[in-house]
Design a protein around this motif. Structure first.
Motif, PDB file in Angstrom:
ATOM      1  N   LYS A  19       0.856  -1.183   0.000  1.00 42.84           N
ATOM      2  CA  LYS A  19       0.000   0.000   0.000  1.00 42.84           C
ATOM      3  C   LYS A  19       0.888   1.228   0.000  1.00 42.84           C
ATOM      4  O   LYS A  19       2.042   1.186   0.424  1.00 42.84           O
ATOM      5  N   LEU A  20       0.334   2.300  -0.495  1.00 48.10           N
ATOM      6  CA  LEU A  20       1.013   3.583  -0.578  1.00 48.10           C
ATOM      7  C   LEU A  20       0.628   4.382   0.659  1.00 48.10           C
ATOM      8  O   LEU A  20      -0.554   4.522   0.956  1.00 48.10           O
ATOM      9  N   VAL A  21       1.614   4.873   1.394  1.00 50.46           N
ATOM     10  CA  VAL A  21       1.358   5.691   2.584  1.00 50.46           C
ATOM     11  C   VAL A  21       1.926   7.076   2.303  1.00 50.46           C
ATOM     12  O   VAL A  21       3.102   7.219   1.966  1.00 50.46           O
ATOM     13  N   LEU A  22       1.070   8.089   2.404  1.00 49.99           N
ATOM     14  CA  LEU A  22       1.485   9.447   2.062  1.00 49.99           C
ATOM     15  C   LEU A  22       0.738  10.449   2.917  1.00 49.99           C
ATOM     16  O   LEU A  22      -0.161  10.087   3.676  1.00 49.99           O
ATOM     17  N   THR A  23       1.134  11.697   2.800  1.00 48.09           N
ATOM     18  CA  THR A  23       0.443  12.759   3.527  1.00 48.09           C
ATOM     19  C   THR A  23       0.030  13.853   2.551  1.00 48.09           C
ATOM     20  O   THR A  23       0.569  13.971   1.458  1.00 48.09           O
ATOM     21  N   ALA A  24      -0.935  14.632   3.003  1.00 47.56           N
ATOM     22  CA  ALA A  24      -1.361  15.803   2.248  1.00 47.56           C
ATOM     23  C   ALA A  24      -1.708  16.885   3.258  1.00 47.56           C
ATOM     24  O   ALA A  24      -2.214  16.591   4.340  1.00 47.56           O
ATOM     25  N   VAL A  25      -1.414  18.114   2.892  1.00 44.98           N
ATOM     26  CA  VAL A  25      -1.818  19.256   3.709  1.00 44.98           C
ATOM     27  C   VAL A  25      -2.952  19.937   2.961  1.00 44.98           C
ATOM     28  O   VAL A  25      -2.831  20.219   1.769  1.00 44.98           O
ATOM     29  N   ILE A  26      -4.063  20.155   3.675  1.00 43.70           N
ATOM     30  CA  ILE A  26      -5.202  20.809   3.041  1.00 43.70           C
ATOM     31  C   ILE A  26      -5.635  22.007   3.873  1.00 43.70           C
ATOM     32  O   ILE A  26      -5.491  22.008   5.096  1.00 43.70           O
ATOM     33  N   SER A  27      -6.149  23.006   3.198  1.00 42.99           N
ATOM     34  CA  SER A  27      -6.714  24.143   3.931  1.00 42.99           C
ATOM     35  C   SER A  27      -8.079  23.720   4.456  1.00 42.99           C
ATOM     36  O   SER A  27      -8.691  22.770   3.955  1.00 42.99           O
ATOM     37  N   LEU A  28      -8.550  24.415   5.463  1.00 37.32           N
ATOM     38  CA  LEU A  28      -9.782  23.996   6.132  1.00 37.32           C
ATOM     39  C   LEU A  28     -11.035  24.140   5.281  1.00 37.32           C
ATOM     40  O   LEU A  28     -12.079  23.603   5.627  1.00 37.32           O
ATOM     41  N   ASN A  29     -10.933  24.849   4.151  1.00 41.03           N
ATOM     42  CA  ASN A  29     -12.108  24.976   3.289  1.00 41.03           C
ATOM     43  C   ASN A  29     -12.257  23.774   2.351  1.00 41.03           C
ATOM     44  O   ASN A  29     -13.214  23.693   1.603  1.00 41.03           O
ATOM     45  N   LEU A  30     -11.304  22.843   2.393  1.00 40.06           N
ATOM     46  CA  LEU A  30     -11.385  21.634   1.574  1.00 40.06           C
ATOM     47  C   LEU A  30     -11.791  20.451   2.439  1.00 40.06           C
ATOM     48  O   LEU A  30     -11.534  20.426   3.632  1.00 40.06           O
ATOM     49  N   SER A  31     -12.394  19.452   1.815  1.00 36.71           N
ATOM     50  CA  SER A  31     -12.787  18.226   2.502  1.00 36.71           C
ATOM     51  C   SER A  31     -11.962  17.059   1.962  1.00 36.71           C
ATOM     52  O   SER A  31     -12.069  16.721   0.787  1.00 36.71           O
ATOM     53  N   MET A  32     -11.131  16.471   2.822  1.00 36.85           N
ATOM     54  CA  MET A  32     -10.348  15.313   2.388  1.00 36.85           C
ATOM     55  C   MET A  32     -11.275  14.161   2.043  1.00 36.85           C
ATOM     56  O   MET A  32     -11.023  13.408   1.123  1.00 36.85           O
ATOM     57  N   ASP A  33     -12.395  14.021   2.759  1.00 35.86           N
ATOM     58  CA  ASP A  33     -13.358  12.961   2.427  1.00 35.86           C
ATOM     59  C   ASP A  33     -13.869  13.117   0.998  1.00 35.86           C
ATOM     60  O   ASP A  33     -13.993  12.141   0.261  1.00 35.86           O
TER      61      ASP A  33
END
Length: 96
Positions: free
Chosen positions: A56-70
């Motif tokens: 599996k691929l394990v990674l990170t992302a930084v998102i601003s609070l106006n975006l939904s990772m879901d």
């Protein structure tokens, strides 16, 4: 603190359909394809053994609070990468 600068760090796991899938190419493709204001993918990722030769691929992302990772995960798994990603989940999320 300015609310506009608040961001979340999301830890993600992506499982492919096939054991012989090139996950580094998939990671590069994700970074090229899934681009939006307020989203920054990690520079690197890790490959972790799951079972039966599948990694599996394990990674990170930084998102601003106006975006939904879901919503980003849903779009990636149900539309953009439907043939390449079997499952994608956020394992943790923390405010920066």
């Amino acid at each position: 603190k300015k609310e506009a600068n608040q961001r979340s760090l999301c830890n993600l796991e992506i499982k492919p359909w096939e054991s012989d899938q090139d996950l580094m190419e998939l990671f590069a493709k994700i970074k090229r394809t899934v681009v939006m204001d307020g989203l920054k993918w990690s520079e690197n990722c890790a490959l972790v053994d799951v079972a039966f030769g599948i990694k599996k691929l394990v990674l990170t992302a930084v998102i601003s609070l106006n975006l939904s990772m879901d919503a980003i995960i849903e779009e990636m798994t149900e539309e953009t990468f439907v043939d390449e990603i079997q499952s994608m989940q956020m394992t943790s999320m923390s405010l920066l």
